[in-house]
Write a protein that holds these residues in place. Structure first.
Motif, PDB file in Angstrom:
ATOM      1  N   HIS A 139       6.347  10.441  -4.682  1.00 38.89           N
ATOM      2  CA  HIS A 139       7.738  10.183  -4.285  1.00 38.89           C
ATOM      3  C   HIS A 139       8.355  11.382  -3.550  1.00 38.89           C
ATOM      4  N   GLN A 140       7.528  12.254  -3.085  1.00 38.86           N
ATOM      5  CA  GLN A 140       7.991  13.382  -2.272  1.00 38.86           C
ATOM      6  C   GLN A 140       7.237  13.393  -0.954  1.00 38.86           C
TER       7      GLN A 140
ATOM      8  N   HIS B  72       1.408   6.813   5.211  1.00 36.07           N
ATOM      9  CA  HIS B  72       2.577   5.934   5.254  1.00 36.07           C
ATOM     10  C   HIS B  72       3.558   6.331   6.349  1.00 36.07           C
TER      11      HIS B  72
ATOM     12  N   THR C 134       0.820  -1.217   0.000  1.00 36.60           N
ATOM     13  CA  THR C 134       0.000   0.000   0.000  1.00 36.60           C
ATOM     14  C   THR C 134       0.850   1.261   0.000  1.00 36.60           C
ATOM     15  N   SER C 135       2.152   1.099   0.114  1.00 35.18           N
ATOM     16  CA  SER C 135       3.023   2.275   0.092  1.00 35.18           C
ATOM     17  C   SER C 135       4.375   1.903  -0.505  1.00 35.18           C
ATOM     18  N   ILE C 136       4.996   2.872  -1.118  1.00 36.01           N
ATOM     19  CA  ILE C 136       6.344   2.671  -1.671  1.00 36.01           C
ATOM     20  C   ILE C 136       7.171   3.906  -1.343  1.00 36.01           C
TER      21      ILE C 136
ATOM     22  N   ILE D 120       1.053   8.385  -5.855  1.00 38.22           N
ATOM     23  CA  ILE D 120       2.305   8.520  -5.095  1.00 38.22           C
ATOM     24  C   ILE D 120       3.243   9.452  -5.877  1.00 38.22           C
TER      25      ILE D 120
ATOM     26  N   LEU E 109       3.417   9.035  -0.030  1.00 40.75           N
ATOM     27  CA  LEU E 109       4.104   7.769  -0.337  1.00 40.75           C
ATOM     28  C   LEU E 109       3.198   6.557  -0.148  1.00 40.75           C
ATOM     29  N   GLY E 110       1.916   6.818   0.106  1.00 35.82           N
ATOM     30  CA  GLY E 110       0.991   5.702   0.295  1.00 35.82           C
ATOM     31  C   GLY E 110       0.410   5.696   1.693  1.00 35.82           C
TER      32      GLY E 110
ATOM     33  N   ILE F  53      14.300   6.618  -6.900  1.00 31.01           N
ATOM     34  CA  ILE F  53      13.012   7.200  -7.326  1.00 31.01           C
ATOM     35  C   ILE F  53      12.524   6.510  -8.600  1.00 31.01           C
TER      36      ILE F  53
ATOM     37  N   THR G 176       5.447   1.241  -8.455  1.00 32.91           N
ATOM     38  CA  THR G 176       4.024   1.608  -8.364  1.00 32.91           C
ATOM     39  C   THR G 176       3.248   1.015  -9.539  1.00 32.91           C
TER      40      THR G 176
ATOM     41  N   TYR H 253      10.831   5.490  -1.665  1.00 33.60           N
ATOM     42  CA  TYR H 253      12.092   5.320  -2.399  1.00 33.60           C
ATOM     43  C   TYR H 253      13.301   5.291  -1.459  1.00 33.60           C
TER      44      TYR H 253
END
Lengths: 204, 102
Positions: free
Chosen positions: B59-60, B92, A85-87, B57, B63-64, A103, A110, A89
């Motif tokens: 990526h900053q 997250h 449910t989350s990623i 998401i 993030l979920g 990234i 995703t 980096y």
């Protein structure tokens, strides 16, 4: 045999698609490669890595034939990306990847998660791979389990890495409250039992 | 970090379709809210939420999320008894989801 298995058994298919699901780093690709090798394919299905989300796309191995005294089964094995449910980096950076590479990997991951969820619709049965050397409760993805059950897809729970001293397959069994098959995709132990279970849920 | 919890009743979500629920949840998560859903989400809605989350998401900042489905509570009232199902969804970066529910 579970109710779902009995329902599935009525169809008595000779060609089935088996999805390999589980948390990141549970050993899904190692298992897919083991099956691929034992089916005589020769080529590994994917690359194994300690960095999570190494598998970021669904990969299929077709025409893997297993058999017993009742007949043969033509399997399509689908190795899926870990569904999460989350990623983050930054987790990849902890494994030594640069920020830019991390990234990029996260972006691909995703997309892989989406493909893994979409692949559920094509599965006749699923092998849920659990790392028996880690706490199983943290690895249960109830969303995946719930969706498999809602689609009436039979589930085989494989307690992987059972060759490790710290592995506890019984804890996996207690946590999932179902039958499990202790295996080691690395050394091949338990694979005959796993194939037997696949044949069983397929009605063979 | 201050903790903000939104309790979302079934009355609020009853008229929402799956897409609207996902949009609602993600918009709240992006403001660092923890959501407690009365009635919970069904498996299809949870799968849709994962897919929508993956597309958003950035990526900053986003993030979920983390999700928890506690064992349903047995509620006893004067006229009715029922099991209260809940789903807890947290951003997250919220590390103590299980502790907060003890």
């Amino acid at each position: 045999m579970s109710i779902l298995s009995r329902l599935f058994a009525r169809s008595r298919k000779t060609q089935v698609t088996i999805g390999i699901l589980g948390a990141p780093n549970a050993g899904k690709t190692t298992l897919a490669n083991r099956i691929s090798n034992e089916c005589g394919n020769g080529e590994p299905l994917g690359v194994v890595s300690p960095v999570p989300h190494e598998t970021r796309d669904c990969k299929a191995l077709e025409h893997c034939v297993i058999s017993d005294h009742n007949g043969s089964l033509d399997l399509t094995i689908v190795d899926t990306p870990g569904i999460t449910t989350s990623i983050d980096y930054r987790e990849f950076q902890q494994h030594g990847l640069s920020r830019q590479d991390s990234i990029q990997r996260a972006k691909e991951a995703t997309r892989g998660v989406i493909k893994a969820i979409q692949s559920l619709d094509k599965m006749d049965a699923a092998i849920v791979v659990v790392d028996a050397a880690r706490a199983p409760f943290d690895q249960i993805n109830w969303t995946v389990i719930g969706n498999l059950e809602a689609r009436k897809i039979p589930i085989i729970v494989a307690a992987n890495k059972s060759d490790l001293a710290e592995a506890d397959p019984e804890l996996v069994k207690e946590t999932f409250q179902s039958d499990i098959i202790p295996i080691s995709a690395k050394d091949g132990s338990g694979m005959n039992e796993l194939y037997g279970s696949i044949l069983s849920v397929s009605g063979m | 970090m201050d903790l903000r919890i939104n309790f979302v009743t079934e009355h609020t979500t009853r008229k929402m379709n799956s897409t609207q629920k996902c949009d609602y949840i993600i918009s709240k998560l992006k403001t660092d809210c923890v959501l407690v859903f009365e009635g919970g989400l069904n498996p299809e809605e949870e799968a849709a939420l994962i897919q929508e989350t993956m597309t958003q998401i950035d990526h900053q900042k986003f993030l979920g999320y983390k999700i928890l489905n506690p064992t349903p509570l047995r509620m006893s009232g004067l006229f009715n008894r029922r099991n209260l199902k809940m789903t807890v969804i947290a951003p997250h970066n919220y590390e103590h989801l299980s502790i907060a529910l003890v």
